[in-house]
Motif scaffolding. Structure first.
Motif, PDB file in Angstrom:
ATOM      1  N   GLU A  47      12.418   8.998  13.426  1.00  0.00           N
ATOM      2  CA  GLU A  47      11.970   9.237  12.059  1.00  0.00           C
ATOM      3  C   GLU A  47      12.715   8.296  11.127  1.00  0.00           C
ATOM      4  O   GLU A  47      13.938   8.143  11.231  1.00  0.00           O
ATOM      5  CB  GLU A  47      12.214  10.695  11.657  1.00  0.00           C
ATOM      6  CG  GLU A  47      11.439  11.670  12.536  1.00  0.00           C
ATOM      7  CD  GLU A  47      11.266  13.032  11.883  1.00  0.00           C
ATOM      8  OE1 GLU A  47      11.167  13.077  10.639  1.00  0.00           O
ATOM      9  OE2 GLU A  47      11.237  14.034  12.612  1.00  0.00           O
ATOM     10  N   VAL A  48      11.960   7.649  10.245  1.00  0.00           N
ATOM     11  CA  VAL A  48      12.560   6.697   9.319  1.00  0.00           C
ATOM     12  C   VAL A  48      11.945   6.890   7.943  1.00  0.00           C
ATOM     13  O   VAL A  48      10.740   7.139   7.819  1.00  0.00           O
ATOM     14  CB  VAL A  48      12.363   5.237   9.807  1.00  0.00           C
ATOM     15  CG1 VAL A  48      10.886   4.893   9.952  1.00  0.00           C
ATOM     16  CG2 VAL A  48      13.048   4.246   8.884  1.00  0.00           C
ATOM     17  N   GLU A  49      12.786   6.827   6.920  1.00  0.00           N
ATOM     18  CA  GLU A  49      12.313   6.913   5.536  1.00  0.00           C
ATOM     19  C   GLU A  49      12.560   5.574   4.859  1.00  0.00           C
ATOM     20  O   GLU A  49      13.600   4.936   5.062  1.00  0.00           O
ATOM     21  CB  GLU A  49      13.048   8.021   4.776  1.00  0.00           C
ATOM     22  CG  GLU A  49      12.780   9.407   5.340  1.00  0.00           C
ATOM     23  CD  GLU A  49      13.425  10.498   4.502  1.00  0.00           C
ATOM     24  OE1 GLU A  49      13.800  10.216   3.333  1.00  0.00           O
ATOM     25  OE2 GLU A  49      13.572  11.619   5.005  1.00  0.00           O
ATOM     26  N   TYR A  50      11.576   5.153   4.066  1.00  0.00           N
ATOM     27  CA  TYR A  50      11.655   3.856   3.403  1.00  0.00           C
ATOM     28  C   TYR A  50      11.443   3.978   1.901  1.00  0.00           C
ATOM     29  O   TYR A  50      10.650   4.811   1.428  1.00  0.00           O
ATOM     30  CB  TYR A  50      10.545   2.925   3.913  1.00  0.00           C
ATOM     31  CG  TYR A  50      10.791   2.244   5.230  1.00  0.00           C
ATOM     32  CD1 TYR A  50      11.750   1.237   5.363  1.00  0.00           C
ATOM     33  CD2 TYR A  50      10.025   2.558   6.347  1.00  0.00           C
ATOM     34  CE1 TYR A  50      11.940   0.580   6.572  1.00  0.00           C
ATOM     35  CE2 TYR A  50      10.202   1.907   7.566  1.00  0.00           C
ATOM     36  CZ  TYR A  50      11.161   0.919   7.663  1.00  0.00           C
ATOM     37  OH  TYR A  50      11.347   0.265   8.852  1.00  0.00           O
ATOM     38  N   ILE A  51      12.136   3.119   1.174  1.00  0.00           N
ATOM     39  CA  ILE A  51      11.725   2.677  -0.164  1.00  0.00           C
ATOM     40  C   ILE A  51      11.353   1.221   0.011  1.00  0.00           C
ATOM     41  O   ILE A  51      12.158   0.437   0.539  1.00  0.00           O
ATOM     42  CB  ILE A  51      12.855   2.826  -1.202  1.00  0.00           C
ATOM     43  CG1 ILE A  51      13.204   4.289  -1.422  1.00  0.00           C
ATOM     44  CG2 ILE A  51      12.465   2.171  -2.522  1.00  0.00           C
ATOM     45  CD1 ILE A  51      14.434   4.507  -2.297  1.00  0.00           C
ATOM     46  N   ILE A  52      10.136   0.841  -0.349  1.00  0.00           N
ATOM     47  CA  ILE A  52       9.708  -0.526  -0.088  1.00  0.00           C
ATOM     48  C   ILE A  52       9.270  -1.241  -1.367  1.00  0.00           C
ATOM     49  O   ILE A  52       8.766  -0.628  -2.310  1.00  0.00           O
ATOM     50  CB  ILE A  52       8.567  -0.592   0.955  1.00  0.00           C
ATOM     51  CG1 ILE A  52       7.304   0.110   0.444  1.00  0.00           C
ATOM     52  CG2 ILE A  52       9.003  -0.026   2.280  1.00  0.00           C
ATOM     53  CD1 ILE A  52       6.107  -0.081   1.361  1.00  0.00           C
ATOM     54  N   GLY A  53       9.512  -2.533  -1.386  1.00  0.00           N
ATOM     55  CA  GLY A  53       8.963  -3.412  -2.407  1.00  0.00           C
ATOM     56  C   GLY A  53       7.870  -4.249  -1.787  1.00  0.00           C
ATOM     57  O   GLY A  53       7.997  -4.683  -0.632  1.00  0.00           O
ATOM     58  N   THR A  54       6.799  -4.468  -2.502  1.00  0.00           N
ATOM     59  CA  THR A  54       5.687  -5.275  -1.999  1.00  0.00           C
ATOM     60  C   THR A  54       4.985  -5.915  -3.188  1.00  0.00           C
ATOM     61  O   THR A  54       5.477  -5.844  -4.321  1.00  0.00           O
ATOM     62  CB  THR A  54       4.739  -4.424  -1.133  1.00  0.00           C
ATOM     63  OG1 THR A  54       3.776  -5.273  -0.494  1.00  0.00           O
ATOM     64  CG2 THR A  54       4.026  -3.361  -1.963  1.00  0.00           C
ATOM     65  N   GLY A  55       3.839  -6.567  -2.947  1.00  0.00           N
ATOM     66  CA  GLY A  55       3.192  -7.260  -4.052  1.00  0.00           C
ATOM     67  C   GLY A  55       1.705  -7.462  -3.843  1.00  0.00           C
ATOM     68  O   GLY A  55       1.175  -7.296  -2.740  1.00  0.00           O
ATOM     69  N   LEU A  56       1.045  -7.834  -4.932  1.00  0.00           N
ATOM     70  CA  LEU A  56      -0.384  -8.128  -4.937  1.00  0.00           C
ATOM     71  C   LEU A  56      -0.632  -9.409  -5.721  1.00  0.00           C
ATOM     72  O   LEU A  56       0.171  -9.785  -6.580  1.00  0.00           O
ATOM     73  CB  LEU A  56      -1.174  -6.978  -5.579  1.00  0.00           C
ATOM     74  CG  LEU A  56      -1.348  -5.695  -4.776  1.00  0.00           C
ATOM     75  CD1 LEU A  56      -2.011  -4.621  -5.632  1.00  0.00           C
ATOM     76  CD2 LEU A  56      -2.156  -5.938  -3.502  1.00  0.00           C
ATOM     77  N   PRO A  57      -1.775 -10.072  -5.452  1.00  0.00           N
ATOM     78  CA  PRO A  57      -2.127 -11.252  -6.238  1.00  0.00           C
ATOM     79  C   PRO A  57      -2.326 -10.910  -7.714  1.00  0.00           C
ATOM     80  O   PRO A  57      -2.596  -9.756  -8.073  1.00  0.00           O
ATOM     81  CB  PRO A  57      -3.449 -11.713  -5.605  1.00  0.00           C
ATOM     82  CG  PRO A  57      -3.459 -11.125  -4.241  1.00  0.00           C
ATOM     83  CD  PRO A  57      -2.730  -9.821  -4.355  1.00  0.00           C
ATOM     84  N   VAL A  58      -2.210 -11.920  -8.567  1.00  0.00           N
ATOM     85  CA  VAL A  58      -2.345 -11.737 -10.014  1.00  0.00           C
ATOM     86  C   VAL A  58      -3.647 -11.027 -10.369  1.00  0.00           C
ATOM     87  O   VAL A  58      -3.657 -10.056 -11.138  1.00  0.00           O
ATOM     88  CB  VAL A  58      -2.269 -13.102 -10.739  1.00  0.00           C
ATOM     89  CG1 VAL A  58      -2.661 -12.963 -12.208  1.00  0.00           C
ATOM     90  CG2 VAL A  58      -0.871 -13.685 -10.629  1.00  0.00           C
ATOM     91  N   ARG A  59      -4.761 -11.493  -9.803  1.00  0.00           N
ATOM     92  CA  ARG A  59      -6.060 -10.987 -10.229  1.00  0.00           C
ATOM     93  C   ARG A  59      -6.344  -9.566  -9.767  1.00  0.00           C
ATOM     94  O   ARG A  59      -7.171  -8.881 -10.362  1.00  0.00           O
ATOM     95  CB  ARG A  59      -7.167 -11.934  -9.754  1.00  0.00           C
ATOM     96  CG  ARG A  59      -7.206 -13.222 -10.566  1.00  0.00           C
ATOM     97  CD  ARG A  59      -8.237 -14.201 -10.075  1.00  0.00           C
ATOM     98  NE  ARG A  59      -9.605 -13.682 -10.134  1.00  0.00           N
ATOM     99  CZ  ARG A  59     -10.676 -14.425  -9.842  1.00  0.00           C
ATOM    100  NH1 ARG A  59     -10.529 -15.686  -9.468  1.00  0.00           N
ATOM    101  NH2 ARG A  59     -11.871 -13.913  -9.915  1.00  0.00           N
ATOM    102  N   SER A  60      -5.684  -9.105  -8.724  1.00  0.00           N
ATOM    103  CA  SER A  60      -5.926  -7.739  -8.261  1.00  0.00           C
ATOM    104  C   SER A  60      -4.814  -6.772  -8.650  1.00  0.00           C
ATOM    105  O   SER A  60      -4.951  -5.562  -8.442  1.00  0.00           O
ATOM    106  CB  SER A  60      -6.120  -7.722  -6.737  1.00  0.00           C
ATOM    107  OG  SER A  60      -4.987  -8.226  -6.074  1.00  0.00           O
ATOM    108  N   PHE A  61      -3.726  -7.279  -9.251  1.00  0.00           N
ATOM    109  CA  PHE A  61      -2.581  -6.424  -9.530  1.00  0.00           C
ATOM    110  C   PHE A  61      -2.939  -5.285 -10.486  1.00  0.00           C
ATOM    111  O   PHE A  61      -2.665  -4.108 -10.208  1.00  0.00           O
ATOM    112  CB  PHE A  61      -1.422  -7.241 -10.103  1.00  0.00           C
ATOM    113  CG  PHE A  61      -0.222  -6.412 -10.451  1.00  0.00           C
ATOM    114  CD1 PHE A  61       0.700  -6.075  -9.486  1.00  0.00           C
ATOM    115  CD2 PHE A  61      -0.023  -5.938 -11.745  1.00  0.00           C
ATOM    116  CE1 PHE A  61       1.806  -5.293  -9.795  1.00  0.00           C
ATOM    117  CE2 PHE A  61       1.068  -5.159 -12.060  1.00  0.00           C
ATOM    118  CZ  PHE A  61       1.987  -4.826 -11.086  1.00  0.00           C
ATOM    119  N   VAL A  62      -3.542  -5.611 -11.609  1.00  0.00           N
ATOM    120  CA  VAL A  62      -3.802  -4.590 -12.640  1.00  0.00           C
ATOM    121  C   VAL A  62      -4.716  -3.496 -12.105  1.00  0.00           C
ATOM    122  O   VAL A  62      -4.464  -2.293 -12.275  1.00  0.00           O
ATOM    123  CB  VAL A  62      -4.408  -5.229 -13.906  1.00  0.00           C
ATOM    124  CG1 VAL A  62      -4.821  -4.152 -14.903  1.00  0.00           C
ATOM    125  CG2 VAL A  62      -3.393  -6.171 -14.552  1.00  0.00           C
ATOM    126  N   ALA A  63      -5.781  -3.891 -11.419  1.00  0.00           N
ATOM    127  CA  ALA A  63      -6.782  -2.922 -10.981  1.00  0.00           C
ATOM    128  C   ALA A  63      -6.356  -2.133  -9.748  1.00  0.00           C
ATOM    129  O   ALA A  63      -6.806  -0.996  -9.558  1.00  0.00           O
ATOM    130  CB  ALA A  63      -8.113  -3.637 -10.704  1.00  0.00           C
TER     131      ALA A  63
END
Length: 366
Positions: A119-135
């Motif tokens: 069993e593992v618990e995570y806090i993760i950082g990730t990302g999206l492209p500019v055009r899809s980030f807001v939506a």
């Protein structure tokens, strides 16, 4: 104990960096339907044979078996992400991401125990492209958050082990801007590059399916001038694969297989019989076209916002196209970085650490 990780869910590969771990993990974003394998000789690394069964309420079809990454690369039924896919909502992207996080949970263990439930618990950082980030950033966050389970089946060294992943929090940033944050800060999240941290910086972040042009001013993303294009290196790789097959009868089974050959500068392919063919002229033609298009877009962005002090060209596509872009740019000076494809994932890790209270520093706004 909660692990903090950065994960770059790229259209060509998924990269994971866990805080305190000795090495990053990279898995090609390729999957194929799994089945009972006829194994004549076991692979010498788990990453060469990721054979998993995944249970997740966030998948349309839970409890399915998949070959992932290198194991799927040669499979005739494999699938890679296409321009119509959205990584924030794609089941394939989630399958590779969960496989990578499960592997990361076991990778640094010295004495694995077969048949065990981890069993593992995570806090993760990730990302999206500019055009899809807001939506889509909220949907992407919701899709990753929660409990998932990954069972390793015939994977050497991990056979019979199951990982229950609980993702407690997801910090979603903008692709390219996270890479710049990594370049501006050290491992303790303190500023170590004043020029980047306090400047007005343009970024061209070249991915497989998208190319992002965020503008970051004093570590804040400019809402008006940041933009993105719905194209990347994949279309040119597909054209190379098609032309090589038409001219020489040789079929690359995946883009990842082709880019691996290009990265290693292995341009000779084996023809049926004992003859060989050189695919370098085909690669040069398409990569030169891609570079010229990108340079034209950078010049256009820079003219539209002349306050930009310098332009960084980043991402996996930047590594592949670097020499071609330099030729196309002429007198226009552009900045490149080594290990360019890994900058975002290190930035995502730092942002996750920052947002989880690890330290106070000037992180780029989401």
């Amino acid at each position: 104990m909660i692990k903090i990780a950065g994960i770059d869910v790229g259209n060509d590969s998924v990269k994971v960096v866990v805080d305190g771990s000795s090495r990053p993990i990279l898995i090609p974003s390729i999957v194929s339907p799994g089945y009972e394998r006829h194994i004549l000789q076991e692979e010498d690394s788990p990453l060469k044979a990721l054979d998993v069964q995944i249970r997740s309420p966030k998948l349309k079809r839970s409890n399915q078996r998949y070959f992932v990454g290198l194991l799927a690369m040669e499979d005739q039924d494999n699938s890679e992400l296409e321009e119509t896919d959205n990584k924030a909502t794609s089941d394939q992207a989630l399958v590779v991401a969960l496989t990578a996080l499960a592997y990361a949970a076991l990778a640094d263990q010295t004495y694995p125990a077969a048949g065990s439930l981890e069993e593992v618990e995570y806090i993760i950082g990730t990302g999206l492209p500019v055009r899809s980030f807001v939506a889509f950033h909220s949907a992407f966050e919701e899709r990753l958050t929660g409990e998932h389970e990954v069972a390793f089946l015939s994977t050497p060294g991990l056979r019979g082990r199951t990982v229950r992943i609980t993702i407690r929090r997801v910090v979603v940033s903008v692709e390219g801007a996270a890479a710049l944050y990594h370049l501006a800060t050290n491992d303790q999240l303190q500023v170590n590059n004043d020029e980047i941290h306090n400047g007005c910086i343009g970024i061209c972040e070249i991915g497989a399916l998208t190319t992002d042009f965020p503008v970051v001013k004093r570590m804040n993303i400019d809402n008006q001038f940041s933009t993105g294009e719905q194209f990347g290196l994949a279309a040119y790789l597909d054209s190379i694969i098609r032309d090589v097959e038409d001219q020489f009868g040789y079929r690359f089974p995946s883009r990842a297989k082709l880019i691996g050959r290009i990265r290693n500068r292995e341009f000779a392919i084996q023809r049926v019989g004992e003859g060989k063919a050189d695919i370098r002229p085909i690669v040069d033609m398409y990569f030169s076209r891609a570079a010229q298009k990108l340079v034209d877009l950078i010049r256009k962005r820079w003219k539209k916002y002349p306050d930009i002090e310098c332009f960084y060209v980043l991402g996996g596509g930047a590594s592949a196209l670097r020499s071609y872009i330099i030729d196309a740019a002429g007198s226009m000076r552009l900045r490149f970085e080594e290990d360019s494809e890994m900058l975002n994932v290190h930035g995502y890790l730092k942002l996750a650490k920052s947002k989880s209270g690890y330290s106070q520093s000037g992180a780029p706004a989401n």
